[in-house]
Design an enzyme around this catalytic site. Structure first.
Site, short mmCIF file in Angstrom:
data_model
loop_
_atom_site.label_atom_id
_atom_site.label_comp_id
_atom_site.label_asym_id
_atom_site.label_seq_id
_atom_site.Cartn_x
_atom_site.Cartn_y
_atom_site.Cartn_z
N HIS A 120 -9.67 1.82 -0.45
CA HIS A 120 -8.21 1.65 -0.41
C HIS A 120 -7.73 1.11 -1.75
CE1 HIS A 120 -4.24 1.06 0.79
NE2 HIS A 120 -4.40 0.43 1.94
N LYS B 41 -9.46 7.89 1.41
CA LYS B 41 -10.03 6.54 1.36
C LYS B 41 -11.46 6.51 1.88
CE LYS B 41 -5.54 4.19 1.81
NZ LYS B 41 -4.68 5.39 1.93
N CYS C 77 0.80 -1.22 0.00
CA CYS C 77 0.00 0.00 0.00
C CYS C 77 0.83 1.28 0.00
CB CYS C 77 -0.93 0.00 1.21
SG CYS C 77 -1.84 -1.56 1.38
N PHE D 207 1.73 -3.15 4.08
CA PHE D 207 2.02 -4.44 4.70
C PHE D 207 3.51 -4.75 4.58
CE2 PHE D 207 -2.37 -6.76 4.21
CZ PHE D 207 -2.91 -5.91 5.15
N GLU E 80 -1.37 5.24 13.28
CA GLU E 80 -0.99 6.42 12.50
C GLU E 80 -1.22 7.69 13.32
OE1 GLU E 80 -1.51 8.41 8.05
OE2 GLU E 80 -2.97 6.89 8.71
N HIS F 172 -2.82 8.03 5.66
CA HIS F 172 -3.05 6.71 5.08
C HIS F 172 -4.49 6.30 5.38
CE1 HIS F 172 -1.89 3.07 3.14
NE2 HIS F 172 -2.10 2.32 4.20
#
Length: 412
Positions: free
Chosen positions: A339, A334, A163, A398, A313, A302
């Site tokens: 996403h 998002k 991502c 990830f 975050e 994010h």
């Protein structure tokens, strides 16, 4: 001495618009592009929603013969890159092709063709497998196809960091121009994996929202969030060396002034619980930009709508910014487009550029009551108009991949 790098072109394919203008207007209006999955039958799945690209007419920018040799993620990438080229006003026929390059990433590539061709093998039809299976499937073909379509013969790579791919691609393109490897770089990300395997895999990881309400599925920082919504699309931008852009009279959206990248070295899916890895990436970007945290006006987070990401975050922002964290404006794109995985950073950088240009920070749609531990200003309920000098985009992938890019309003 590092060279200055500016943004001169934007391109986007998204669940709420297949051009930058349509996408940006939808964001300003608070439109949500999430709906029932139409690309396959979700019977037996816990997840029924995704953010699909709608009414995509590839023929508007790609000839039919070329399009047939590309999978959907590559089509998105080329389409967005061509829009970015048009927007930039560049005449590539007048440029040294070896000084113009491309770094466009995809976290996954094409699951769709893998699934369809594997089905043929299971049925004993090995000889009927598409001879272009491999070149259609592999993730570097977004960059490869953009390079071929535009005649870019300079540096051509793709960064694959889940991502964070799109942001890492833009960051590496920024570095290429800074250190005189190129004068022009097309950079960003593309993704399309709303497929049976894609949805099943993320579902079994318990990463996806199981909500059936499109307006309450992707709700970053909300106390009721329960996973992200899978999206698709592409965001590609043109980065250019400042003097090169000035000589041709280019429109400049902003100047890239900082890039930070770190690894959590912690867990294959979860960010560090203390947020330190992401915080250090933010700090590195601010250090390169030579700014204090108090000077940062806006962060495109994010903001995935998962419990761990949004909480950690938030901790990262507090760790990196200290007391200034309570003042900075934060939102999550998002919340409206889901996403986009490897494309997220590319599309969100387009948002960053438009936000700086117009002094407009879109709301985090759908989010109503924030988690008590997510206690910063996430632009809930309404957009914010603000003169923006410094803006940052965060991407966390990830595997512990953290990337932060920092954009400044262009000043001579």
């Amino acid at each position: 001495m590092k060279r200055r790098v500016v943004v001169t072109g934007l391109g986007a394919v998204t669940p709420i618009g297949n051009s930058v203008e349509a996408f940006w207007n939808s964001l300003k209006a608070g439109n949500v592009g999430i709906g029932t999955i139409t690309q396959f039958d979700t019977t037996g799945y816990k997840v029924s929603l995704a953010a699909e690209v709608k009414d995509f007419d590839v023929s508007k920018r790609i000839d039919v013969k070329s399009a047939k040799r590309m999978e959907r993620f590559s089509q998105f990438a080329v389409y967005a890159a061509k829009e970015a080229l048009e927007d930039s006003g560049l005449d590539l026929s007048k440029e040294d092709p070896y000084r113009a390059g491309c770094i466009v990433g995809s976290g996954i590539g094409s699951l769709g063709i893998m699934e369809s061709e594997h089905e043929k093998i299971l049925k004993g039809n090995v000889k009927r497998v598409n001879p272009l299976l491999v070149p259609k499937m592999i993730s570097n073909m977004a960059a490869g196809n953009v390079s071929i379509a535009l005649g870019l013969q300079g540096k051509c790579t793709n960064v694959v960091t889940a991502c964070a791919s799109g942001t890492h691609c833009i960051g590496d393109a920024f570095r290429a121009i800074q250190y005189d490897d190129a004068d022009i770089m097309f950079a960003g990300g593309s993704e399309s994996c709303i497929t049976p395997v894609g949805v099943a895999g993320f579902q079994q990881l318990t990463a996806l929202s199981t909500s059936t309400d499109p307006l309450r599925a992707s709700i970053p920082f909300d106390r009721d969030r329960n996973g992200f919504v899978l999206g698709e699309g592409a965001g590609v931008v043109v980065l250019e060396e400042l003097e090169h852009a000035i000589r041709r009279g280019a429109k400049i959206y902003g100047e890239v002034v900082g890039y930070g990248a770190t690894g959590d070295a912690y867990h294959i899916t979860s960010p560090r619980e203390d947020g330190e890895g992401a915080a250090r990436a933010m700090e590195f970007a601010m250090k390169e930009a030579k700014i204090e945290a108090s000077e940062l006006d806006y962060i495109n987070a994010h903001g995935t709508s998962t419990h761990h990401n949004d909480l950690f975050e938030t901790k990262a922002v507090k760790l990196a910014m200290g007391k200034a964290a309570s003042e900075v404006l934060i939102n999550s794109t998002k919340s409206m487009i889901g996403h986009l995985l490897g494309a997220a950073g590319g599309v969100e950088f387009v948002v960053l550029a438009k936000s700086v240009e117009e002094g407009f920070i879109h709301q985090t749609a759908g989010t109503k009551e924030t988690d008590p531990e997510c206690d910063l200003n996430y632009c809930i309920g309404a957009p914010v108009r603000k003169n923006i000098r410094y803006a940052m985009s965060n991407s966390l992938g990830f595997g512990g991949h953290n990337a932060c890019i920092l954009l400044k309003r262009y000043e001579v």
